[in-house]
Scaffold this motif. Structure first.
Motif, mmCIF file in Angstrom:
data_model
loop_
_atom_site.group_PDB
_atom_site.id
_atom_site.type_symbol
_atom_site.label_atom_id
_atom_site.label_comp_id
_atom_site.label_asym_id
_atom_site.label_seq_id
_atom_site.Cartn_x
_atom_site.Cartn_y
_atom_site.Cartn_z
ATOM 1 N N HIS A 31 78.439 9.439 76.260
ATOM 2 C CA HIS A 31 79.113 9.449 77.558
ATOM 3 C C HIS A 31 80.621 9.285 77.375
ATOM 4 O O HIS A 31 81.427 10.064 77.914
ATOM 5 N N THR A 32 81.020 8.263 76.647
ATOM 6 C CA THR A 32 82.450 7.971 76.499
ATOM 7 C C THR A 32 83.148 9.066 75.709
ATOM 8 O O THR A 32 84.294 9.427 76.014
ATOM 9 N N LEU A 33 82.474 9.604 74.689
ATOM 10 C CA LEU A 33 83.092 10.652 73.876
ATOM 11 C C LEU A 33 83.274 11.936 74.678
ATOM 12 O O LEU A 33 84.351 12.540 74.668
ATOM 13 N N CYS A 34 82.231 12.355 75.390
ATOM 14 C CA CYS A 34 82.336 13.584 76.185
ATOM 15 C C CYS A 34 83.351 13.434 77.317
ATOM 16 O O CYS A 34 83.968 14.413 77.741
ATOM 17 N N SER A 35 83.504 12.221 77.823
ATOM 18 C CA SER A 35 84.451 11.983 78.909
ATOM 19 C C SER A 35 85.891 11.905 78.417
ATOM 20 O O SER A 35 86.816 11.810 79.225
ATOM 21 N N GLY A 36 86.076 11.924 77.109
ATOM 22 C CA GLY A 36 87.429 11.882 76.559
ATOM 23 C C GLY A 36 88.043 10.505 76.518
ATOM 24 O O GLY A 36 89.246 10.355 76.336
ATOM 25 N N ASN A 37 87.217 9.468 76.646
ATOM 26 C CA ASN A 37 87.724 8.092 76.584
ATOM 27 C C ASN A 37 87.807 7.699 75.114
ATOM 28 O O ASN A 37 87.058 6.852 74.612
ATOM 29 N N VAL A 38 88.773 8.303 74.417
ATOM 30 C CA VAL A 38 88.851 8.187 72.965
ATOM 31 C C VAL A 38 89.176 6.770 72.526
ATOM 32 O O VAL A 38 88.636 6.277 71.530
ATOM 33 N N ASP A 39 90.059 6.083 73.255
ATOM 34 C CA ASP A 39 90.429 4.715 72.859
ATOM 35 C C ASP A 39 89.231 3.784 72.901
ATOM 36 O O ASP A 39 89.013 2.994 71.984
ATOM 37 N N PHE A 40 88.456 3.879 73.960
ATOM 38 C CA PHE A 40 87.273 3.022 74.062
ATOM 39 C C PHE A 40 86.249 3.417 73.010
ATOM 40 O O PHE A 40 85.633 2.551 72.373
ATOM 41 N N PHE A 41 86.053 4.704 72.810
ATOM 42 C CA PHE A 41 85.089 5.168 71.821
ATOM 43 C C PHE A 41 85.469 4.676 70.427
ATOM 44 O O PHE A 41 84.619 4.187 69.669
ATOM 45 N N ALA A 42 86.761 4.779 70.089
ATOM 46 C CA ALA A 42 87.212 4.324 68.767
ATOM 47 C C ALA A 42 86.998 2.828 68.610
ATOM 48 O O ALA A 42 86.562 2.364 67.545
ATOM 49 N N ALA A 43 87.290 2.061 69.657
ATOM 50 C CA ALA A 43 87.085 0.609 69.591
ATOM 51 C C ALA A 43 85.606 0.284 69.396
ATOM 52 O O ALA A 43 85.254 -0.655 68.673
ATOM 53 N N ALA A 44 84.723 1.058 70.025
ATOM 54 C CA ALA A 44 83.287 0.842 69.860
ATOM 55 C C ALA A 44 82.858 1.132 68.425
ATOM 56 O O ALA A 44 82.054 0.387 67.844
ATOM 57 N N VAL A 45 83.379 2.187 67.854
ATOM 58 C CA VAL A 45 83.047 2.522 66.464
ATOM 59 C C VAL A 45 83.565 1.438 65.520
ATOM 60 O O VAL A 45 82.887 1.075 64.546
ATOM 61 N N VAL A 46 84.748 0.908 65.800
ATOM 62 C CA VAL A 46 85.290 -0.195 64.992
ATOM 63 C C VAL A 46 84.338 -1.383 65.023
ATOM 64 O O VAL A 46 84.012 -1.981 63.992
ATOM 65 N N ALA A 47 83.877 -1.748 66.225
ATOM 66 C CA ALA A 47 82.995 -2.906 66.372
ATOM 67 C C ALA A 47 81.663 -2.685 65.667
ATOM 68 O O ALA A 47 81.104 -3.606 65.060
ATOM 69 N N LEU A 48 81.129 -1.471 65.723
ATOM 70 C CA LEU A 48 79.810 -1.201 65.155
ATOM 71 C C LEU A 48 79.850 -0.982 63.648
ATOM 72 O O LEU A 48 78.880 -1.285 62.949
ATOM 73 N N SER A 49 80.973 -0.475 63.143
ATOM 74 C CA SER A 49 81.073 -0.152 61.713
ATOM 75 C C SER A 49 81.607 -1.309 60.881
ATOM 76 O O SER A 49 81.328 -1.403 59.683
ATOM 77 N N GLY A 50 82.395 -2.174 61.514
ATOM 78 C CA GLY A 50 83.032 -3.252 60.762
ATOM 79 C C GLY A 50 84.285 -2.814 60.026
ATOM 80 O O GLY A 50 84.909 -3.615 59.318
ATOM 81 N N PRO A 65 88.769 -4.487 73.415
ATOM 82 C CA PRO A 65 87.937 -5.152 72.391
ATOM 83 C C PRO A 65 86.937 -6.143 72.980
ATOM 84 O O PRO A 65 85.795 -6.212 72.514
ATOM 85 N N ALA A 66 87.354 -6.910 73.999
ATOM 86 C CA ALA A 66 86.445 -7.889 74.606
ATOM 87 C C ALA A 66 85.272 -7.193 75.293
ATOM 88 O O ALA A 66 84.113 -7.632 75.176
ATOM 89 N N LEU A 67 85.551 -6.105 76.008
ATOM 90 C CA LEU A 67 84.474 -5.383 76.689
ATOM 91 C C LEU A 67 83.537 -4.741 75.678
ATOM 92 O O LEU A 67 82.302 -4.788 75.834
ATOM 93 N N VAL A 68 84.099 -4.168 74.637
ATOM 94 C CA VAL A 68 83.280 -3.550 73.588
ATOM 95 C C VAL A 68 82.356 -4.585 72.944
ATOM 96 O O VAL A 68 81.163 -4.348 72.747
ATOM 97 N N GLU A 69 82.913 -5.754 72.619
ATOM 98 C CA GLU A 69 82.098 -6.787 71.984
ATOM 99 C C GLU A 69 80.997 -7.269 72.909
ATOM 100 O O GLU A 69 79.863 -7.517 72.466
ATOM 101 N N HIS A 70 81.327 -7.402 74.188
ATOM 102 C CA HIS A 70 80.304 -7.815 75.151
ATOM 103 C C HIS A 70 79.176 -6.780 75.207
ATOM 104 O O HIS A 70 77.987 -7.144 75.200
ATOM 105 N N LEU A 71 79.521 -5.506 75.244
ATOM 106 C CA LEU A 71 78.503 -4.455 75.299
ATOM 107 C C LEU A 71 77.708 -4.393 73.997
ATOM 108 O O LEU A 71 76.500 -4.145 74.007
ATOM 109 N N ARG A 72 78.383 -4.648 72.880
ATOM 110 C CA ARG A 72 77.674 -4.653 71.597
ATOM 111 C C ARG A 72 76.651 -5.788 71.560
ATOM 112 O O ARG A 72 75.502 -5.591 71.161
ATOM 113 N N MET A 73 77.077 -6.978 71.979
ATOM 114 C CA MET A 73 76.187 -8.136 71.949
ATOM 115 C C MET A 73 75.006 -7.968 72.901
ATOM 116 O O MET A 73 73.922 -8.487 72.653
ATOM 117 N N SER A 74 75.225 -7.256 73.991
ATOM 118 C CA SER A 74 74.146 -7.076 74.972
ATOM 119 C C SER A 74 73.323 -5.817 74.705
ATOM 120 O O SER A 74 72.436 -5.483 75.495
#
Length: 383
Positions: A254-273, A235-244
């Motif tokens: 990139h993350t979705l095709c690489s199969g990094n589902v946990d990170f991708f889901a966390a990114a969608v959570v941060a962007l969607s609210g 969550p901290a890394l996702v928020e940092h990337l969102r803010m920047s």
């Protein structure tokens, strides 16, 4: 009586004599060799000696008392404010100095004194925090070299904010296993900016191309970081990337095709609210329309969302079949499905070029791995 005679003699003694006498008296006191009845008198004598006009005498006093746990606090504090040679022993060694004393020394801003604090054999996390906040560059470097100094994650963050452009300190931060992941990514960005601005790099490969290469390197480093980040730090890394502004459609693909589902889901959570369970429920079990609506809610336009939906459904189907699926499988299928479409929107065409690049990179890596495996076979057979 003995102390009284000592003080009378002390007033008329030479500097050398006073140094020798002070050293003997201070060491005897520090080692507990002073009779109890003489203790108050000796402490009074030490209080007078600390005001001796000769720095050599005060240095002898500091050397004798530096390691004493029961040294008079008033004498120690006075010595800690003395000139460089005298204060050094006390600030670096004296157990009498409290955390508040050390923090006050740091706040006073004398760089060498800050370094003495940073090199102490034991530091509290509060003192380390004070150094991280206001310590000089060299004092912070000494702090990070001090294996006995605990440094809180928030203090590492502050050091990165203050000295992230310093190549040496940035390198030391990168070497730390306890560096927060979002801080590590921010340092990657600053390293990339430093490389892009380097006269040598710009001369060697050109200004525009150097910017492009360093940007790509930063993205690749961040993607690698996203792959290995601990779950609690996502969550901290996702928020940092969102803010920047780094959570771009290209980065998400990139993350979705690489199969990094946990990170991708966390990114969608941060962007969607939306809540984490709601987002994961849609990604894992939602209908195609719900997935498309989810992607539209994070800012993907009408043209891009279907590409993300297709990739999501591929991963979902593969996980349910428990079949082997990798970057090559996903990127190859995406290219196949969209290859025949004409009149693609520019954003979709750009995203598919990214998918093709991912596929080519995966293919080159697979080929190298296969070649290495073949090269090892004869050696294994011979063994």
């Amino acid at each position: 009586m003995i102390v009284k005679k000592f003080l009378k003699w002390f007033d008329t003694a030479t500097v050398t004599q006073r140094c020798n006498a002070t050293s003997a008296l201070a060491r005897a006191y520090a080692q507990g060799r002073i009779p109890a009845e003489e203790g108050p008198g000796v402490e009074a004598a030490l209080s007078l000696i600390v005001d001796d006009p000769s720095p050599k005498v005060r240095l002898a006093l500091a050397e004798g008392l530096a390691g004493a746990e029961h040294a008079p606090r008033s004498v120690i504090l006075k010595l800690a404010e003395d000139q460089f040679e005298v204060a050094a022993r006390i600030i670096a060694l004296s157990p009498v100095l409290s955390d508040n004393d050390l923090i006050e020394i740091i706040a006073n801003g004398r760089m060498l004194f800050q370094q003495f604090v940073a090199c102490r054999s034991s530091l509290s996390i509060q003192v380390s925090a004070a150094l991280a906040e206001v310590g000089s560059r060299d004092a912070v470097a000494d702090l990070m070299d001090n294996v006995h100094a605990p440094i809180a994650r928030i203090s590492l963050r502050r050091i990165a904010e203050r000295f992230g452009d310093d190549p040496e300190l940035r390198s030391r931060l990168f070497e730390r296993g306890d560096l927060p992941c979002d801080v590590r990514q921010a340092l990657v960005e600053r390293l990339g900016a430093a490389l892009a601005g380097s006269e040598l790099v710009r001369f060697a490969i050109g200004g525009n191309r150097s910017r492009k290469i360093t940007d790509e390197a930063c993205v690749n480093a961040t993607l690698t970081l996203a792959d290995v980040v601990a779950a609690e730090e996502i969550p901290a890394l996702v928020e940092h990337l969102r803010m920047s502004g780094r959570l771009t459609p290209a980065f998400l693909m990139h993350t979705l095709c690489s199969g990094n589902v946990d990170f991708f889901a966390a990114a969608v959570v941060a962007l969607s609210g939306m809540g984490d369970s709601r987002v994961r429920g849609i990604l894992n079990d939602g209908r195609e329309a719900a997935i498309r609506a989810l992607y539209r809610s994070i800012g993907l336009d009408r043209d891009l969302a279907p590409v993300f939906v297709t990739a999501t459904l591929m991963w979902r189907a593969a996980s349910r079949r428990q079949a082997g699926i990798d970057v090559g499988s996903v990127t190859r299928e995406l290219m196949r499905q969209y290859a025949s479409e004409s009149g693609q929107a520019p954003a979709v065409a750009e995203l598919l070029r990214l998918v093709e690049t991912l596929h080519l990179n995966w293919h080159r890596k697979s080929s190298r791995d296969y070649a290495h495996a073949l090269a090892m076979e004869p050696a294994a057979a011979a063994a």
